[in-house]
Scaffold this motif. Structure first.
Motif, short mmCIF file in Angstrom:
data_model
loop_
_atom_site.label_atom_id
_atom_site.label_comp_id
_atom_site.label_asym_id
_atom_site.label_seq_id
_atom_site.Cartn_x
_atom_site.Cartn_y
_atom_site.Cartn_z
N ASN A 1 0.89 -1.17 0.00
CA ASN A 1 0.00 0.00 0.00
C ASN A 1 0.92 1.22 0.00
N GLU B 1 2.56 3.60 3.00
CA GLU B 1 4.00 3.60 3.26
C GLU B 1 4.58 5.01 3.18
N SER C 1 3.67 6.78 6.36
CA SER C 1 4.44 6.35 7.54
C SER C 1 5.88 6.84 7.51
N ARG D 1 9.31 -3.28 12.68
CA ARG D 1 8.30 -3.43 11.63
C ARG D 1 7.24 -4.44 12.01
N SER D 2 7.59 -5.39 12.86
CA SER D 2 6.63 -6.42 13.27
C SER D 2 5.47 -5.83 14.07
N LYS D 3 5.66 -4.62 14.60
CA LYS D 3 4.60 -3.98 15.40
C LYS D 3 3.58 -3.26 14.52
N GLN D 4 3.85 -3.16 13.20
CA GLN D 4 2.90 -2.51 12.30
C GLN D 4 1.75 -3.44 11.99
N PRO D 5 0.63 -2.89 11.55
CA PRO D 5 -0.54 -3.74 11.22
C PRO D 5 -0.20 -4.76 10.14
N ASP D 6 -0.72 -5.95 10.28
CA ASP D 6 -0.53 -7.05 9.33
C ASP D 6 0.92 -7.49 9.20
N GLY E 1 2.50 -9.01 11.99
CA GLY E 1 2.77 -9.79 13.19
C GLY E 1 3.62 -11.02 12.92
#
Length: 989
Positions: A42, A46, A49, A967-972, A974
């Motif tokens: 998206n 990006e 952010s 980056r793992s804390k961003q939506p989708d 995980g």
């Protein structure tokens, strides 16, 4: 953004140092095919952010751009021991200067100044200012600048003679224990021995032999001085000074004067430095501006000894020159020494009978006087007035008889006086009031308006003074006797002044008419063009193109018969430069009827090209607005064609670059406005005229591409039938021209650029043709290319080009008849077949960029588009068959990358394997969907490969892991948490 789609996301700069040996089988097994799953992007989210956070800015005292306030500290008391001090500071700001705080508010220089005596400071400042005012300024032309010109101008083919010092054995038997009287007697005997014949006369010397002998004497002087043979040094100087009384080869006398006075200058400097060094001891150093009271007795005695030696010289001319050379040494004896010696030396010159020898002696005295005492103008003026009193000797019987004996005519004799007279006049006129010029003019009239004297007056005084009295000088020139010194030389000198200063406006036309009456009657072409060269500038400066045209026509009339222009190219070049320097409006310049015929006189190609280059340089510098004036275009096309046609196989590359730069400057300044068809016609004509200069063809291609984009801008992207045909014509122009270029990367980049322009103008088939041509050209790229004369590997340049190419291919729609991603497939085939260096990993870096491209192509909406061009995201709409083909290509590319990693499992290539492994890991992280188990496992294997055997940079690995966790804390995202747990960090141990 286009570059990012081709290159992918960047990794840390230290990844190149990461390395690891090990089994690539751990990564690839038996080369099992790993499926590729692109991550859905998206781009808008990006971008949002990544955008910098807006923070309100408050302007406070600590703002870095706030004006600096200087704090002034005043010292109340300074302790000698430095143990304590009290200061009070007055400041307009509370800002504390960190440097001042360290020094407790007082810096060492301020403390030193505070302890100085104010009265002493003021007196020293006044004395320094007075001394600086007495020094000759930079506006005074030094003798050194005239020296070369005199030596080049006054030459001879007659044989010359010179007396060489042969040395003496007398006086060498004495011991160091001899009494002082015996030492003095010995030195006097040496001088007598020198004068009585310890010399050898060399005859039949050529001019060059004579110069070489003089240089040998100069070196002998230095050697004698260095070996502490001071008497021998003096003998050499006396001997050389005697040569100035010899006028047997009279045409060479000015050059002889220059050579001999060089030796005198050397001697004077050696004596002065010798005495000055005697004033320096362990306790004191003599300041630059010293007084005789500062000089010790030993130095004074030595100085007097030198003057006594000079006084014992019997002959007048050497005694005068040697004493003048050490005139500065009088500073060691008394404050008035120089001012007393100058009048006496002036009177000594009266004893020299030959007027030519006399005038050069006066010139030397003026030269020394300006160096040591420029403020003593009265002595210099007295020297000059003495010269005027004896000026009539030049036309006396003695001189006439001498000229008859040597076979020299008066017109050849009189110019011999010019260097000396010009120098004398320059010295007395320096910062002189205008009233002195009036006095000089009156004296000239009393002497019958002597042409030689009048010429020196006009050469020496300020141009402003001469210009305001132009008509008076013209009247005096008319009354001059033309025998011996022709009038055209006087008009030449007057013209030089009028080029620097403006005469009264009401007199300007009359001045030109009076001067040109004389100039146009000159029969000798060289005399004529020398004067015309000067007066052309005056004409251009004060009159219109009509008068300039008349002058140019007259020059053509005088210089064309018998091809006289062939001997006067430097003067004719000067005339052209002066004309174009004053006519910056080229429409006016080229409307001067005789300008182009004047150019036709430059028949010699090298000179003609230089003139054309001058014209183009002025055009590029001063032409502010683009032009379509047919007069300018036709004339400059002719000029540029002349420059272009001079190029041949022997032309240097620097010369080609210069010519191309000038022609390109002209091409850029041609604009027909909205008449785009006429503009294209001009580019077509220019291509046919300048086909031998590659940079010009490159500029024409860029200009045509720009023309196509301007057409698109005017039509706002909605081409009509007419404009569509026009842009296709532009595209065809570029497609036809590019193959004629030699540089392969120039062709590649122009194919890409032109293809982008064709794509922007909806010329899809033409764009495909450009891209196919670029792909077919890649196999021809050599391993080494010439960059600025050095051979360099080409792979890095090819890598850069391909990355840019991939960025363009993202938006190129597939051709309906050639299948899915046909351009990408063709490019991959070419990359696969290209012979890459074994020690290079550029092929794999290119495959990684291809992977980035294919990942961007698998998105539902592409990162960027071209207006009114449907890219593959619109054509396929996320069709499953298209995605399947895309993934197959990805798998093929991945297999190539993994295969290459496997080949690097050797000791000497383990670092490269580690670096490429980490790079590939970052590509998967940026573009792959790591929710796929096999792709996830591949990334873990690559992570282990990158740090196996401790070759990777730990800091780089730590930063990469931190990025994954963030980056793992961003939506989708995980699933990256689990990945981070599977990525251990290994130490080097």
């Amino acid at each position: 953004m286009a570059a990012r789609a081709g290159r992918g996301e960047a990794v840390s700069g230290k990844e190149k140092r990461a390395g690891c040996p090990g089994a690539s089988a751990h990564v690839t097994g038996k080369m099992a095919v790993f499926p590729w799953h692109s991550r859905s992007r998206n781009y808008k989210a990006e971008f949002a952010s990544c955008r910098l956070e807006a923070v309100p800015l408050e302007f406070g005292d600590s703002h870095p751009l706030k004006p600096i306030t200087v704090t002034e500290s005043k010292t109340k008391k300074v302790s000698r021991k430095g143990s304590s001090s009290s200061t009070s500071s007055s400041s307009s700001s509370s800002v504390v200067d960190p440097l001042s705080s360290v020094l407790d508010g007082t810096d060492p220089l301020s403390m030193f100044a505070a302890t100085a005596d104010p009265a002493a400071t003021d007196s020293s400042r006044k004395r320094r200012d007075r001394d600086e005012n007495a020094i000759v300024g930079s506006d005074f032309e030094p003798w050194a600048s005239k020296r070369g010109e005199i030596l080049a101008r006054y030459t001879t083919t007659e044989k010359l003679s010179i007396n060489l010092f042969m040395g003496s054995e007398k006086g060498k038997a004495g011991t160091t224990t001899s009494a002082m009287s015996e030492k003095v007697r010995t030195r006097l005997e040496e001088l007598d021995d020198f004068e009585e014949g310890s010399q050898k006369e060399l005859l039949n010397l050529t001019q060059q032999d004579y110069v070489n002998r003089i240089e040998e004497l100069n070196q002998s002087l230095k050697d004698a001085w260095a070996s502490d043979q001071k008497v021998k040094a003096l003998k050499i100087v006396i001997q050389c000074s005697k040569l100035l009384s010899d006028t047997s080869v009279i045409q060479f006398y000015p050059s002889k004067f220059v050579l001999i006075t060089d030796i005198l200058d050397t001697f004077g400097k050696l004596v002065y430095e010798r005495i000055f060094s005697m004033c320096v001891d362990n306790h004191s150093v003599l300041p630059d501006h010293f007084s005789p009271e500062n000089v010790n007795d030993t130095a004074k005695e030595t100085c007097l000894n030198w003057f006594f030696k000079v006084a014992s010289i019997r002959e007048l001319i050497p005694r005068f020159y040697v004493e003048a050379s050490i005139l500065k040494c009088n500073k060691f004896l008394s404050k008035t020494g120089i001012s007393e010696c100058l009048p006496r030396l002036t009177c000594m010159i009266r004893g020299i009978g030959d007027p030519l020898v006399s005038v050069y002696a006066r010139a030397y005295l003026c030269r020394v006087g300006m160096e040591v005492a420029p403020h003593l103008k009265e002595s210099l003026n007295k020297n000059f007035f003495d010269f005027l009193l004896t000026f009539k000797q030049i036309h006396g019987d003695t001189v006439q008889n001498q000229l008859v004996l040597q076979g020299v005519e008066l017109p050849s004799y009189l110019p011999l006086y010019s260097p000396a007279m010009d120098w004398i006049f320059q010295c007395i006129s320096y910062h002189a009031p205008e009233a002195l010029l009036t006095e000089m003019m009156e004296r000239c009239k009393k002497l019958g308006n002597n042409a030689l004297l009048l010429n020196s007056v006009m050469s020496a005084f300020r141009a402003e003074f001469i210009a305001t009295r132009s008509m008076d000088f013209i009247g005096m020139i008319k009354e001059c006797d033309e025998s011996g010194f022709p009038k055209h030389l006087l008009f030449h000198s007057l013209g030089l002044n009028l080029a620097l200063a403006d005469p009264p406006e009401g007199d300007r036309l009359q001045i030109l008419n009076e001067a040109w009456k004389v100039i146009t009657k000159l029969k000798n072409p060289q005399d004529y063009v020398n004067c015309a060269e000067v007066w052309v500038e005056y004409t251009c400066k004060h009159f219109t193109k009509r008068e300039v045209n008349t002058v140019l026509a007259d020059v053509i009339k005088h210089m064309t018969p018998d091809r006289a222009f062939e001997d006067s190219y430097p003067q004719l070049q000067s005339i052209i430069k002066k004309v174009i320097a004053h006519f910056h409006d080229f429409s006016v310049l080229f409307s001067v009827e005789k300008f182009l015929p004047f150019l036709d006189m430059f028949q010699k190609e090298s000179v003609r090209v230089e003139v054309c280059k001058c014209i183009m340089e002025v055009f590029i510098k001063h032409q502010q607005e683009p032009t379509k004036d047919p007069v300018i275009l036709n004339a400059l096309l002719h000029v540029c064609k002349t420059m272009h046609d001079s190029v041949n196989a022997l032309t240097l590359e620097d010369e080609k670059r210069m010519l191309a730069y000038l022609i390109n400057g002209f091409i850029k300044m041609v604009s027909f406005g909205r008449d785009f068809e006429q503009q294209l016609s001009f580019y077509v004509e220019a291509r046919s005229m300048f086909c031998n200069l590659e940079p010009v063809l490159v500029q024409l291609i860029h200009s045509v591409n720009r023309l196509a984009m301007e057409t698109r801008k005017v039509m706002k992207g909605n081409h009509s039938r007419k404009t569509a045909a026009f842009v296709r014509a532009c595209v065809a122009y570029c497609f036809i021209t590019i193959p004629s270029l030699v540089g392969i990367f120039t062709r590649l980049n122009l194919y890409l650029h032109s293809g982008q322009v064709a794509l922007a103008n909806q010329c899809l088939s033409q764009a495909d043709a450009f891209f196919k041509a670029a792909i077919s050209l890649i196999p021809e790229v050599p391993k080494m290319i010439n960059i600025d004369g050095k051979m360099r590997p080409s792979e890095s340049f090819l890598l850069e080009f391909l990355c840019n190419f991939f960025s363009t291919l993202l938006i190129v729609p597939d051709h309906p008849e050639h299948g899915v991603l046909f351009l990408v497939r063709e490019l991959l085939n070419v990359i696969q077949d290209y012979t890459w260096e074994d020690s290079s990993d550029d092929k794999i870096r290119i495959y990684t960029c291809v992977l980035h491209l294919l990942s961007a192509m698998s998105q539902e909406t592409y990162l960027y588009h071209i207006d009114k061009v449907d890219s593959n995201d619109s054509l396929y709409g996320g069709d499953s068959k298209f995605l399947a083909e895309n993934n197959k290509l990805c798998e093929t590319v991945m297999a190539q990358i993994l295969e290459h990693l496997k080949t690097l499992a050797k000791d000497e290539a383990l670092k490269r394997q580690s670096s490429l492994g980490l790079s590939f890991f970052n590509s998967i992280l940026a573009h792959g969907d790591l929710r796929n188990n096999r792709l996830n496992q591949l990334s873990v294997n690559l992570w282990h490969l990158a740090q196996r055997h401790g070759c990777a940079d730990t800091r780089t690995m730590v930063k990469t892991l931190e990025y994954i966790k963030k980056r793992s804390k961003q939506p989708d995202m995980g699933h990256l948490t689990e990945l981070a747990l599977r990525l251990p960090l290994q130490t080097r141990t």
